[in-house]
Scaffold this motif. Structure first.
Motif, short mmCIF file in Angstrom:
data_model
loop_
_atom_site.label_atom_id
_atom_site.label_comp_id
_atom_site.label_asym_id
_atom_site.label_seq_id
_atom_site.Cartn_x
_atom_site.Cartn_y
_atom_site.Cartn_z
N ALA A 64 -3.67 12.09 -8.22
CA ALA A 64 -4.03 11.20 -7.11
C ALA A 64 -3.89 9.73 -7.49
O ALA A 64 -3.64 8.90 -6.63
CB ALA A 64 -5.45 11.48 -6.64
N PHE A 65 -4.03 9.40 -8.78
CA PHE A 65 -3.98 8.02 -9.23
C PHE A 65 -2.82 7.70 -10.16
O PHE A 65 -2.36 6.56 -10.21
CB PHE A 65 -5.29 7.64 -9.93
N ALA A 66 -2.34 8.66 -10.94
CA ALA A 66 -1.32 8.39 -11.95
C ALA A 66 -0.01 7.97 -11.31
O ALA A 66 0.37 8.45 -10.25
CB ALA A 66 -1.10 9.65 -12.79
N GLY A 67 0.68 7.04 -11.97
CA GLY A 67 1.99 6.61 -11.52
C GLY A 67 2.04 5.15 -11.13
O GLY A 67 1.13 4.38 -11.41
N SER A 68 3.13 4.77 -10.47
CA SER A 68 3.35 3.39 -10.05
C SER A 68 3.10 3.24 -8.56
O SER A 68 3.49 4.11 -7.76
CB SER A 68 4.79 2.96 -10.37
N TRP A 69 2.49 2.12 -8.19
CA TRP A 69 2.07 1.85 -6.81
C TRP A 69 2.48 0.44 -6.41
O TRP A 69 2.57 -0.45 -7.26
CB TRP A 69 0.55 1.98 -6.70
N LYS A 70 2.69 0.22 -5.11
CA LYS A 70 2.98 -1.12 -4.60
C LYS A 70 2.37 -1.25 -3.22
O LYS A 70 2.12 -0.26 -2.53
CB LYS A 70 4.49 -1.37 -4.55
N GLY A 71 2.10 -2.49 -2.83
CA GLY A 71 1.53 -2.72 -1.51
C GLY A 71 1.19 -4.17 -1.30
O GLY A 71 1.74 -5.06 -1.97
N THR A 72 0.27 -4.40 -0.38
CA THR A 72 -0.14 -5.76 -0.05
C THR A 72 -1.66 -5.82 0.02
O THR A 72 -2.33 -4.83 0.28
CB THR A 72 0.43 -6.23 1.30
N GLY A 73 -2.17 -7.02 -0.20
CA GLY A 73 -3.59 -7.26 -0.10
C GLY A 73 -3.84 -8.55 0.64
O GLY A 73 -2.93 -9.36 0.85
N SER A 74 -5.09 -8.74 1.05
CA SER A 74 -5.49 -9.99 1.69
C SER A 74 -6.92 -10.29 1.28
O SER A 74 -7.69 -9.39 0.96
CB SER A 74 -5.36 -9.90 3.21
N GLN A 75 -7.25 -11.57 1.30
CA GLN A 75 -8.57 -12.03 0.91
C GLN A 75 -9.42 -12.30 2.13
O GLN A 75 -8.93 -12.70 3.18
CB GLN A 75 -8.46 -13.30 0.07
N SER A 76 -10.72 -12.13 1.94
CA SER A 76 -11.66 -12.34 3.04
C SER A 76 -11.78 -13.81 3.42
O SER A 76 -12.16 -14.12 4.54
CB SER A 76 -13.03 -11.78 2.67
N ASP A 77 -11.44 -14.72 2.52
CA ASP A 77 -11.64 -16.14 2.79
C ASP A 77 -10.35 -16.92 3.02
O ASP A 77 -10.39 -18.14 3.11
CB ASP A 77 -12.45 -16.79 1.66
N HIS A 78 -9.19 -16.24 3.09
CA HIS A 78 -7.92 -16.92 3.33
C HIS A 78 -7.01 -16.05 4.17
O HIS A 78 -6.95 -14.84 3.97
CB HIS A 78 -7.19 -17.22 2.01
N PRO A 79 -6.25 -16.65 5.08
CA PRO A 79 -5.29 -15.87 5.86
C PRO A 79 -4.06 -15.53 5.01
O PRO A 79 -3.82 -16.14 3.98
CB PRO A 79 -4.92 -16.82 7.00
#
Length: 143
Positions: free
Chosen positions: A33-48
């Motif tokens: 469920a966790f092993a391997g390579s991952w990619k994606g996007t994130g955002s912060q609660s205090d910045h757009p």
């Protein structure tokens, strides 16, 4: 907090599964469920806006480096040290090794629908500062 304050680094490790010690003398398995390579996007609660995330996880023991994380769009990243894990959740400490992101953040990963991972970043005191979603960058390791 500035967007450049958070970033997860890519660390390409090869692994079949992620074995961890969740306590003294108590072995556990993080598994596929966790092993391997991952990619994606994130955002912060205090910045757009969003920023990119890339990470890789492999075998390791509690308090050891079990992967790397980069935030390519923020030009920072580093190592991921295992704090705790079970079949439904993994908690890691970031150790930023390059760039100007906030060091020593806590990253929590949980399985999401569709085979991805939910990403949450917070400071040690528990204040949630960022969220994201990750998808597999490579197929899961063979059992």
């Amino acid at each position: 907090m500035r967007p450049s304050a958070l970033v997860l680094s890519t660390f390409l490790l090869s692994a079949c599964s992620v074995a961890v010690n969740t306590g003294p003398g108590a072995p556990g398995m993080i598994g596929r469920a966790f092993a391997g390579s991952w990619k994606g996007t994130g955002s912060q609660s205090d910045h757009p806006g969003e920023w990119s995330i890339a990470l890789t996880l492999a075998d390791g023991a509690r308090d050891a480096v079990v992967g790397t994380i980069t935030y390519p769009s923020l030009d920072c990243g580093g190592d991921l040290l295992l704090r705790r894990a079970d079949g439904g959740r993994m908690e890691l400490r970031e150790r930023i090794t390059f760039g100007e992101c906030v060091d020593h953040g806590i990253v929590t990963l949980t399985p999401a629908s569709g085979g991805g991972l939910d990403y949450a970043w917070r400071v040690e005191t528990g204040e949630l500062a960022a969220r994201g979603t990750l998808s597999r960058a490579t197929p899961p390791p063979e059992p």
